[in-house]
Each structure stands twice: as C-alpha cells, then as structure tokens.
Design an enzyme around this catalytic site. Structure first.
Site, mmCIF file in Angstrom:
data_model
loop_
_atom_site.group_PDB
_atom_site.id
_atom_site.type_symbol
_atom_site.label_atom_id
_atom_site.label_comp_id
_atom_site.label_asym_id
_atom_site.label_seq_id
_atom_site.Cartn_x
_atom_site.Cartn_y
_atom_site.Cartn_z
ATOM 1 C CG HIS A 1 111.902 23.492 -12.214
ATOM 2 N ND1 HIS A 1 112.040 23.949 -13.601
ATOM 3 C CD2 HIS A 1 110.541 23.332 -12.380
ATOM 4 C CE1 HIS A 1 111.126 24.004 -14.297
ATOM 5 N NE2 HIS A 1 109.969 23.310 -13.724
ATOM 6 C CG ASP B 1 132.647 41.029 -0.574
ATOM 7 O OD1 ASP B 1 132.394 42.056 -0.417
ATOM 8 O OD2 ASP B 1 132.416 40.061 0.619
ATOM 9 C CG MET C 1 111.616 31.635 -16.076
ATOM 10 S SD MET C 1 109.852 31.793 -15.212
ATOM 11 C CE MET C 1 109.399 33.468 -15.602
ATOM 12 C CG MET D 1 120.150 27.730 -15.469
ATOM 13 S SD MET D 1 121.208 28.871 -16.373
ATOM 14 C CE MET D 1 121.020 30.259 -15.372
ATOM 15 C CD GLU D 2 120.307 24.352 -10.698
ATOM 16 O OE1 GLU D 2 119.179 24.798 -10.633
ATOM 17 O OE2 GLU D 2 120.873 24.170 -12.064
#
Length: 162
Positions: free
Chosen positions: A76, A127, A74, A112-113
């Site tokens: 953008h 990793d 959700m 969110m970024e």
C-alpha cells in the site's frame, strides 16, 4: 496460517485494510556489502570519482522507502513520518552495513519500506563503485525489528542474524 494476499479464485490481491485502526509503526532492516580493501578505502576517504558514496546511498535509501509501493505490487502507499539510514563501517573486513529505520502511523506496513530502503542503499553503493570493483557482494538483507499493528512487536534475535 492463511495467506492474506490471495483472493477466493486463488489469485493475488491487495489486502483491504480499510477496517484496520491506525497505529504507530516502525520497521528496522539491515544488510551488508563487502568489497575489496581498496574500494573500502576509496569510499571512506571520499575518493570515488562519482562523489560521496554514502551520502548518495543514504538519499537513495530514503527515496526507495517512500516509493516501495511503486515496485512491490501488493504494498500500500504509505505516508511515512520518518526514514533514517545509518552506516556501520568494518575496515577489518572491508564491509559496510546499512541500517534503515522507517516510521509511519497508519493501517499497514512498514517492514517492506525498511527492507526496500536497505536494498536501494546497498545497490547504490555498488553502482557508484562498480567501475573499480565488480566483485562486491550484497548479502543478508533482513528485518531486524517491526512494531505496530495486529501482529505486534518482532525483534530478530542476535543468533538469528545471517
């Protein structure tokens, strides 16, 4: 409080931000990874066989911030104006903290970024070092600060940190 990502049928939707004004926005997030002292030394001494762990992790964080909308349904797509990843090294506990600062001028975003950038940064460290330390622990990914838009300025109190 009303959830904005739910339509009149109770299903998920992407919020319509077309009527919102463009504002300067910042998001700052952090998270930690703990590891064995030997792993910490390999990273800080540049002896990990896969290369410069922090440099690669930093690039991964920037890339993740730019592509957040591709993995979080959700969100953008945002035109980011700045992304920066900093590391705090804690040799006494063999921990690395990643702090991501993300900026844009737009109608929505940016926390969110910043959170996605931190997650990808820490996952990249894991990793690159998993061959020598599978017991590393990623924890406490959280929003430290958010500013811009209708909801205003948020700063996490030091006591609220995990």
């Amino acid at each position: 409080m009303e959830l904005t990502h739910i339509n009149d049928q109770g299903r998920a939707k992407m919020v319509d931000v077309s009527e919102k004004a463009d504002t300067a926005r910042i998001g700052v997030a952090s998270g930690q990874i703990s590891m064995q002292p030997e792993t910490f030394s390999l990273i800080t001494e540049g002896k990990v066989k896969k290369g410069d762990v922090l440099a690669v992790a930093q690039v991964a964080g920037v890339m993740a911030a730019k592509k957040t909308w591709e993995t979080i349904p959700m969100c953008h797509p945002l035109l980011l104006t700045g992304v920066d990843i900093h590391f705090k090294l804690y040799p006494e506990t063999s921990e690395i903290e990643a702090v991501a600062s993300v900026k844009t001028t737009g109608k929505t975003g940016i926390e969110m970024e910043a959170l996605n950038a931190v997650a990808a940064t820490l996952l990249t460290i894991y990793d690159m070092c998993k061959a020598v330390d599978r017991g590393m622990v990623i924890r406490d990914i959280l929003l430290l600060e958010k500013d811009g838009g209708k909801s205003g300025h948020f700063v996490r109190a030091e006591a609220d940190k995990c």
